[in-house]
Each structure stands twice: as structure tokens, then as C-alpha cells.
Write a protein that holds these residues in place. Structure first.
Motif: not given
Length: 94
Positions: A10-13, A37-40
Motif C-alpha cells: 500500500h502507499p500509506f506511510k 515503512p519508516d522503520g518504526s
């Protein structure tokens, strides 16, 4: 126990892209890890939760039902693989 890895395309951050679940014999989650996606990440068990992650109160479908959704890539993984991921993120909290 059954162990699932689900990649959510999906494209949702602000939504997880990887989900790992430990499923008990009644098909309820007993532990879960969500990686963004940001590693969190978020992690949950019956005793605690972190990062907004919580165990589902619903019966978890069979892997074939996840595979029917083209946004999801699902696979069964070994207990050892799940434990490795669990320990990596759980120990990060310590």
C-alpha cells in the motif's frame, strides 16, 4: 501455534507494511508485531502493547483468505523465525 508473515502492499506511510502474528489453536492472535515503512514498529501480547499495536479480538482467517487479497502477500513462517523477529523488537524496548 501457527506463525504468519503478511506483507501489505500500500502507499500509506501511517500503516504497517509488515505484520507478524502468532496464532493459537483457536485462531486468535497471542503475539503480534507491526513494522511501518519508516522503520518504526508496534508490538503486542496479552500482557502489554506498544506503538499502537493491539491483538485482534477476532478469529484470524486461514492463510488462503489473506492470499485472495492482491494487496497482501502472506506466508507461514517457522516458530524460530517468529521468535527471532519478536526478540529483536521486544529486546529493543528493554
Amino acid at each position: 501455534m501457527e506463525y504468519l508473515k503478511i506483507s501489505w502492499l500500500h502507499p500509506f506511510k501511517d500503516e504497517p507494511e509488515l505484520l507478524y502474528s502468532e496464532i493459537d489453536a483457536q485462531r486468535f492472535e497471542s503475539r503480534k508485531i507491526e513494522i511501518y515503512p519508516d522503520g518504526s514498529f508496534g508490538i503486542a501480547s496479552p500482557q502489554f502493547h506498544f506503538g499502537g499495536t493491539a491483538l485482534s479480538g477476532l478469529v484470524i482467517p486461514e492463510i488462503e483468505e489473506f492470499s485472495a487479497d492482491t494487496q497482501l502477500i502472506s506466508e507461514q513462517i517457522s516458530a524460530a523465525e517468529f521468535e527471532g523477529i519478536w526478540n529483536k523488537y521486544f529486546n529493543f524496548l528493554s
